[in-house]
Design an enzyme around this catalytic site. Structure first.
Site, PDB file in Angstrom:
ATOM      1  N   ASN A 154       0.803  -1.215   0.000  1.00  0.00           N
ATOM      2  CA  ASN A 154       0.000   0.000   0.000  1.00  0.00           C
ATOM      3  C   ASN A 154       0.839   1.270   0.000  1.00  0.00           C
ATOM      4  OD1 ASN A 154      -2.674   0.868  -0.334  1.00  0.00           O
ATOM      5  ND2 ASN A 154      -3.373  -0.646   1.129  1.00  0.00           N
ATOM      6  N   ASP A 204      -3.752   2.672   4.781  1.00  0.00           N
ATOM      7  CA  ASP A 204      -3.934   2.448   3.349  1.00  0.00           C
ATOM      8  C   ASP A 204      -2.999   3.377   2.569  1.00  0.00           C
ATOM      9  OD1 ASP A 204      -5.070   1.903   0.783  1.00  0.00           O
ATOM     10  OD2 ASP A 204      -6.996   1.452   1.688  1.00  0.00           O
TER      11      ASP A 204
END
Length: 300
Positions: A154, A204
């Site tokens: 990510n 994220d």
């Protein structure tokens, strides 16, 4: 911080909105819908969204020095010509793993495209573990693999002096730092600089501001948090959004003082969606009082 304003600029209801990137030439925000298989561009002038459909999950988009864009598509690095809606494969990775796909990607200050892979999810954040790797696409279209055993590759970014590479493997719940060699693109000496709190949920996408602080979108946490990579502490600047599944963030606008945040709607049932009708939307945040760093274009 009292003057923060949050506005939903693209109410497209993306399944997994990701990889926001500001395109200065077009005065537009690019992003992708991974499972929706679309590369999208929101014009700050017309306020309209244009989308190009592709033939596989598309997980990141980046600017290209020669014009147009590069994308990560399935397990391919590819070039995208916007006007012609033409996608050309540049190279393939993870050929031995048919269940894998790319996830987040970003171009480094020297014009190399970093992107990592993961196994396809059974449902959001549920997948076969340790199937991914982190790669770099060089300007001559050669590829280097840095490491494997990744769960969900990510957020990525680089420190302002280009000596540190920041990276997130989501299921480690950690933001990591590496020593970074700008000349070669090599990384080493991995260490954790921040572990997420329970309410922050899953780290994220990520970006950096001109003060060298990191902004991390928290999937299922409905927020973007600001971290100091030097002290490893969370700063008081948390932006809460009207959706839970915040996926990534970038700075943009004329002077890079606006923040753009993507979100997802996959994995939400009707009742959840009725409570969060803007799920899968793209948000613009103004009044943060900080600016971001313009994105680097891919040199190849």
């Amino acid at each position: 911080m009292s003057s923060i304003k949050i506005e939903c600029i693209a109410k497209e209801g993306y399944r997994i909105g990701e990889s926001p990137v500001w395109d200065e030439k077009e005065s537009a925000l690019l992003c992708v819908d991974i499972t929706g298989r679309k590369v999208c561009r929101w014009s700050s002038v017309t306020k309209q969204v244009q989308a190009i459909s592709v033939d596989a999950p598309v997980s990141s988009v980046a600017l290209r020095k020669s014009g147009d864009y590069v994308i990560t598509l399935g397990t391919r690095f590819a070039a995208l010509k916007w006007k012609e809606q033409l996608v050309t494969t540049l190279t393939h990775v993870d050929k031995d793993k048919p269940n894998n796909r790319f996830n987040d990607g970003k171009v480094d200050p020297a014009g190399r495209y970093f992107a990592g892979t993961m196994a396809e999810e059974i449902r959001p954040a549920v997948l076969e573990r340790h199937q991914g790797s982190l790669y770099t696409l060089f300007s001559d279209l050669s590829v280097v693999k840095h490491f494997d055993q990744v769960d969900i590759s990510n957020g990525l970014d680089w420190s302002l002096d280009h000596k540190t590479f920041f990276y997130i493997d989501s299921l480690s719940y950690s933001v990591d730092a590496f020593d970074y060699d700008l000349q070669t693109g090599k990384i080493g000496n991995r260490r954790s600089i921040y572990r997420l709190e329970k309410e922050e949920s899953i780290p994220d996408g990520m970006c950096i501001d001109t003060e060298g602080k990191l902004w991390v979108a928290c999937y299922d946490g409905g927020r973007v948090i600001r971290l100091d990579p030097e002290t490893g502490k969370s700063l008081q600047t948390t932006v809460k959004l009207p959706v839970d599944k915040t996926t990534s963030c970038c700075f943009g606008g004329e002077d890079y003082s606006e923040m753009y945040v993507t979100s997802a709607s996959d994995g939400m049932d009707k009742e959840w969606l009725s409570r969060q009708p803007q799920a899968g939307g793209v948000f613009k945040i103004t009044g943060l009082g900080v600016k971001g760093v313009p994105p680097y274009p891919f040199a190849g």
